[in-house]
Scaffold this active site. Structure first.
Site, PDB file in Angstrom:
ATOM      1  N   ASP A   8      70.266 -31.226  74.093  1.00  0.00           N
ATOM      2  CA  ASP A   8      71.408 -30.350  74.326  1.00  0.00           C
ATOM      3  C   ASP A   8      71.588 -30.254  75.843  1.00  0.00           C
ATOM      4  O   ASP A   8      70.961 -31.031  76.600  1.00  0.00           O
ATOM      5  CB  ASP A   8      71.205 -28.979  73.651  1.00  0.00           C
ATOM      6  CG  ASP A   8      70.086 -28.152  74.269  1.00  0.00           C
ATOM      7  OD1 ASP A   8      69.395 -28.663  75.186  1.00  0.00           O
ATOM      8  OD2 ASP A   8      69.911 -26.993  73.850  1.00  0.00           O
ATOM      9  N   CYS A  65      65.304 -30.112  74.411  1.00  0.00           N
ATOM     10  CA  CYS A  65      66.162 -28.943  74.591  1.00  0.00           C
ATOM     11  C   CYS A  65      65.473 -28.027  75.596  1.00  0.00           C
ATOM     12  O   CYS A  65      64.583 -28.479  76.327  1.00  0.00           O
ATOM     13  CB  CYS A  65      66.490 -28.262  73.256  1.00  0.00           C
ATOM     14  SG  CYS A  65      65.109 -27.477  72.401  1.00  0.00           S
ATOM     15  N   GLY A  66      65.852 -26.775  75.637  1.00  0.00           N
ATOM     16  CA  GLY A  66      65.240 -25.880  76.618  1.00  0.00           C
ATOM     17  C   GLY A  66      63.752 -25.691  76.384  1.00  0.00           C
ATOM     18  O   GLY A  66      62.944 -25.721  77.307  1.00  0.00           O
ATOM     19  N   THR A  67      63.397 -25.508  75.119  1.00  0.00           N
ATOM     20  CA  THR A  67      61.994 -25.283  74.772  1.00  0.00           C
ATOM     21  C   THR A  67      61.376 -26.446  73.993  1.00  0.00           C
ATOM     22  O   THR A  67      60.154 -26.504  73.853  1.00  0.00           O
ATOM     23  CB  THR A  67      61.870 -24.040  73.871  1.00  0.00           C
ATOM     24  OG1 THR A  67      62.685 -24.278  72.709  1.00  0.00           O
ATOM     25  CG2 THR A  67      62.335 -22.782  74.581  1.00  0.00           C
ATOM     26  N   ILE A  69      61.729 -26.523  70.959  1.00  0.00           N
ATOM     27  CA  ILE A  69      61.453 -25.912  69.651  1.00  0.00           C
ATOM     28  C   ILE A  69      62.673 -25.978  68.733  1.00  0.00           C
ATOM     29  O   ILE A  69      62.589 -26.468  67.598  1.00  0.00           O
ATOM     30  CB  ILE A  69      60.934 -24.467  69.830  1.00  0.00           C
ATOM     31  CG1 ILE A  69      59.596 -24.493  70.579  1.00  0.00           C
ATOM     32  CG2 ILE A  69      60.787 -23.784  68.471  1.00  0.00           C
ATOM     33  CD1 ILE A  69      59.062 -23.132  70.976  1.00  0.00           C
ATOM     34  N   GLY A  70      63.809 -25.506  69.210  1.00  0.00           N
ATOM     35  CA  GLY A  70      65.015 -25.520  68.363  1.00  0.00           C
ATOM     36  C   GLY A  70      65.349 -26.917  67.875  1.00  0.00           C
ATOM     37  O   GLY A  70      65.611 -27.131  66.677  1.00  0.00           O
ATOM     38  N   HIS A  98      47.091 -37.879  64.174  1.00  0.00           N
ATOM     39  CA  HIS A  98      46.880 -37.210  62.884  1.00  0.00           C
ATOM     40  C   HIS A  98      48.153 -37.031  62.060  1.00  0.00           C
ATOM     41  O   HIS A  98      48.087 -37.041  60.839  1.00  0.00           O
ATOM     42  CB  HIS A  98      46.255 -35.821  63.105  1.00  0.00           C
ATOM     43  CG  HIS A  98      44.830 -35.887  63.555  1.00  0.00           C
ATOM     44  ND1 HIS A  98      44.044 -34.765  63.656  1.00  0.00           N
ATOM     45  CD2 HIS A  98      44.045 -36.946  63.915  1.00  0.00           C
ATOM     46  CE1 HIS A  98      42.826 -35.119  64.078  1.00  0.00           C
ATOM     47  NE2 HIS A  98      42.815 -36.434  64.244  1.00  0.00           N
ATOM     48  N   HIS A 133      44.127 -39.155  57.080  1.00  0.00           N
ATOM     49  CA  HIS A 133      45.371 -38.470  57.453  1.00  0.00           C
ATOM     50  C   HIS A 133      46.577 -38.935  56.638  1.00  0.00           C
ATOM     51  O   HIS A 133      47.587 -38.246  56.572  1.00  0.00           O
ATOM     52  CB  HIS A 133      45.652 -38.656  58.944  1.00  0.00           C
ATOM     53  CG  HIS A 133      44.552 -38.096  59.790  1.00  0.00           C
ATOM     54  ND1 HIS A 133      44.304 -36.746  59.885  1.00  0.00           N
ATOM     55  CD2 HIS A 133      43.597 -38.711  60.523  1.00  0.00           C
ATOM     56  CE1 HIS A 133      43.250 -36.549  60.658  1.00  0.00           C
ATOM     57  NE2 HIS A 133      42.799 -37.723  61.054  1.00  0.00           N
TER      58      HIS A 133
HETATM   59  C1  RB5 Z   1      69.784 -23.262  74.934  1.00  0.00           C
HETATM   60  O1  RB5 Z   1      70.039 -22.172  75.745  1.00  0.00           O
HETATM   61  C2  RB5 Z   1      68.428 -23.121  74.281  1.00  0.00           C
HETATM   62  O2  RB5 Z   1      68.434 -22.068  73.378  1.00  0.00           O
HETATM   63  C3  RB5 Z   1      68.000 -24.412  73.610  1.00  0.00           C
HETATM   64  O3  RB5 Z   1      68.005 -25.434  74.520  1.00  0.00           O
HETATM   65  C4  RB5 Z   1      66.616 -24.437  73.005  1.00  0.00           C
HETATM   66  O4  RB5 Z   1      65.670 -23.973  73.904  1.00  0.00           O
HETATM   67  C5  RB5 Z   1      66.469 -23.852  71.672  1.00  0.00           C
HETATM   68  O5  RB5 Z   1      65.375 -23.879  71.077  1.00  0.00           O
END
Ligand code: RB5
Length: 143
Positions: A8, A65-67, A69-70, A98, A133
């Site tokens: 993103d 992405c930023g984290t 995670i999303g 694994h 595994h």
């Molecule tokens: C965008 O601001 C941010 O929410 C996205 O990049 C991400 O970190 C979501 O998990």
């Protein structure tokens, strides 16, 4: 090996860096967007690139992405995608060894580019261990 790249806006810069890194390693990639730092929604790109892997256009993916995670949560909605958000090299090592992860997710806001580079290289260089595994990996997707 063909690598699907996706991000993103918050992961756009590292996606561009990843292209240079893969070029320097002689690895091919396809970019499924986004194409700027204009605000977008990470699931759109996770879904596009995940489909490319499942349809055989690409072998593995690096999603940012930023984290991390999303974009990994969205990718993991696809049966057959095993996306691992990694913040340290050891996680990248073990998730290949694994879990046979086929998508690496990175958080541009959480790790330096130097760390991301080490994580990516570790993930690319590590093979699935197989053995005990295999049965566990086979149990991940619900029927
Ligand atoms: C965008 O601001 C941010 O929410 C996205 O990049 C991400 O970190 C979501 O998990």
């Amino acid at each position: 090996m063909m690598i699907a790249l996706a991000s993103d806006h918050a992961g756009f810069n590292y996606k561009e860096n990843t292209k240079e890194l893969l070029d320097s390693l002689g690895l091919a990639w396809k970019d499924y967007g986004t194409d700027s730092t204009d605000r977008v929604d990470y699931p759109d790109f996770a879904h596009k690139a995940s489909k490319a892997i499942l349809e055989g256009e690409c072998d593995r993916g690096i999603f940012i992405c930023g984290t991390g995670i999303g974009i990994s949560i969205a990718a993991n909605r696809h049966k057959g995608i095993r996306a691992a958000a990694c913040q340290i090299e050891e996680a990248a090592y073990y998730t290949r060894l694994h879990n046979d992860s086929n998508v690496l997710a990175i958080g541009e806001r959480l790790v330096s580019w130097e760390a991301a580079e080490r994580i990516i290289k570790m993930w690319l260089d590590t093979d699935f261990e197989g053995g005990r595994h295999i049965i566990r990996v086979e149990k991940i997707d619900l029927p």
